[in-house]
Motif scaffolding. Sequence first.
Motif, mmCIF file in Angstrom:
data_model
loop_
_atom_site.group_PDB
_atom_site.id
_atom_site.type_symbol
_atom_site.label_atom_id
_atom_site.label_comp_id
_atom_site.label_asym_id
_atom_site.label_seq_id
_atom_site.Cartn_x
_atom_site.Cartn_y
_atom_site.Cartn_z
ATOM 1 N N PHE A 292 0.806 -1.221 0.000
ATOM 2 C CA PHE A 292 0.000 0.000 0.000
ATOM 3 C C PHE A 292 0.841 1.275 0.000
ATOM 4 C CE2 PHE A 292 -3.095 -3.108 1.331
ATOM 5 C CZ PHE A 292 -4.274 -2.650 0.767
ATOM 6 N N HIS A 293 2.191 1.152 -0.051
ATOM 7 C CA HIS A 293 3.027 2.339 0.013
ATOM 8 C C HIS A 293 4.073 2.351 -1.088
ATOM 9 C CE1 HIS A 293 1.197 2.588 4.002
ATOM 10 N NE2 HIS A 293 1.541 3.861 3.991
ATOM 11 N N ASP A 294 4.398 3.549 -1.526
ATOM 12 C CA ASP A 294 5.417 3.778 -2.540
ATOM 13 C C ASP A 294 6.800 3.596 -1.914
ATOM 14 O OD1 ASP A 294 6.697 4.794 -4.909
ATOM 15 O OD2 ASP A 294 6.915 6.707 -3.864
ATOM 16 N N THR A 295 7.626 2.763 -2.530
ATOM 17 C CA THR A 295 8.937 2.454 -1.945
ATOM 18 C C THR A 295 9.886 3.646 -1.977
ATOM 19 O OG1 THR A 295 9.676 1.565 -4.080
ATOM 20 C CG2 THR A 295 8.789 0.001 -2.474
ATOM 21 N N LEU A 296 9.705 4.563 -2.907
ATOM 22 C CA LEU A 296 10.624 5.696 -3.024
ATOM 23 C C LEU A 296 10.331 6.780 -1.988
ATOM 24 C CD1 LEU A 296 12.925 7.119 -4.606
ATOM 25 C CD2 LEU A 296 11.151 8.138 -6.056
ATOM 26 N N LEU B 41 1.119 8.412 -7.246
ATOM 27 C CA LEU B 41 0.574 7.409 -8.168
ATOM 28 C C LEU B 41 1.657 6.767 -9.002
ATOM 29 C CD1 LEU B 41 -2.785 8.880 -9.485
ATOM 30 C CD2 LEU B 41 -2.255 7.656 -7.390
ATOM 31 N N GLY B 42 2.781 7.445 -9.171
ATOM 32 C CA GLY B 42 3.840 6.959 -10.049
ATOM 33 C C GLY B 42 4.414 8.125 -10.824
ATOM 34 N N GLY B 43 5.656 7.978 -11.287
ATOM 35 C CA GLY B 43 6.281 9.079 -11.999
ATOM 36 C C GLY B 43 6.281 10.327 -11.146
ATOM 37 N N ASP B 44 5.833 11.445 -11.719
ATOM 38 C CA ASP B 44 5.793 12.711 -10.979
ATOM 39 C C ASP B 44 4.359 13.115 -10.657
ATOM 40 O OD1 ASP B 44 5.206 13.142 -13.668
ATOM 41 O OD2 ASP B 44 5.926 15.205 -13.630
ATOM 42 N N GLU B 45 3.468 12.136 -10.534
ATOM 43 C CA GLU B 45 2.056 12.410 -10.251
ATOM 44 C C GLU B 45 1.735 12.104 -8.784
ATOM 45 O OE1 GLU B 45 -0.052 11.699 -14.593
ATOM 46 O OE2 GLU B 45 -0.060 10.060 -13.127
ATOM 47 N N PHE B 46 1.124 13.080 -8.128
ATOM 48 C CA PHE B 46 0.693 12.950 -6.750
ATOM 49 C C PHE B 46 -0.791 13.271 -6.667
ATOM 50 C CE2 PHE B 46 5.181 13.880 -6.671
ATOM 51 C CZ PHE B 46 5.704 13.134 -5.623
ATOM 52 N N VAL B 47 -1.453 12.667 -5.708
ATOM 53 C CA VAL B 47 -2.875 12.948 -5.477
ATOM 54 C C VAL B 47 -3.065 13.274 -3.994
ATOM 55 C CG1 VAL B 47 -5.196 11.956 -5.344
ATOM 56 C CG2 VAL B 47 -3.813 11.610 -7.386
#
Length: 316
Positions: free
Chosen positions: A149-153, A227-233
Amino acid sequence: MTPVRILVVDDELELERLIKQRFRKQITAKTMDFIFAANGIEALHRLQHDRQIDMVLTDLNMPEMDGFTLMQHLPKVNDTLKVVVISAYNDMARIRQAMNAGAFDFLTKPIDFHDLKQTIEKTIESVQRLRHQKIQAQQFQEALLEAAFHDTLTGLPNRRGLCHHLNHLFDQPKLPMEHTTAVLFIDLDGFKQVNDELGHLIGDELLKQVAQRLVPCLREGDLVARLGGDEFVIVLSSIVDGTVAIAVVERIQAQLKKPFELGGVQIVIGASIGITIGKLTDQPPEDLLREADLAMYSAKAQGKGCYVLFNAIQQP
């Protein structure tokens, strides 16, 4: 050191006296603590109110609830407990019956207290090993859940974490009708140029620093996800009107316009932000995400550092 805590279940008062006498040094030194119950019912009551007991010594023949019935209930109370049976009946059939009921070991009366001490040590070692394995398994499951559920970066919730959060809001008892949810879709301006000119390591570091700047812009209970790349929500739950969302957007833009120090280089970026505001009572979460995404593309078309409300877009 925390004492080993042993529940002794037996209706013979003489056994309680002997245990207190033979283990006097351990009790005084607080390496062992014995708790006594006269039958299975009393034992269960104690176990339900004391989760720190490590093992049970129980007789088989007792009034009100015998040892066999007690052993049937123990896994429901504490599945790490180990039971050692102490009984005057030492025939093989009775021993087999006790072991099949879940006993870890079987001692016969009159008790050899040297043997009892060794049995306690062996049983406690097994309990501690079982509890350690259980903790490790729980930690492993928590790590898997964290990774899922979490982004590793950045450590922020990922797409799955975002959807879980939105669905949780959707499934909650409905908020008062005047309260709404805002979804902000953020796309960094110039991120591709940073990646192309300075490399992906710098790009990754930029994303981590962006995440660190976004979090303080939120209120308690709000959420930011990558969400991935340079996209945030960002999800702003329970807002009264759109002015709250606009205020958050302005804080975000002010933070992202400040230079980033990366690899000895100052980098200045901005963000295009799409905003949608709606009631989760009226539309499913995926619709809010889609609307915010469309609004973000409209903001990007207007130039860097812009934001657009979805309901301000001209719909075909």
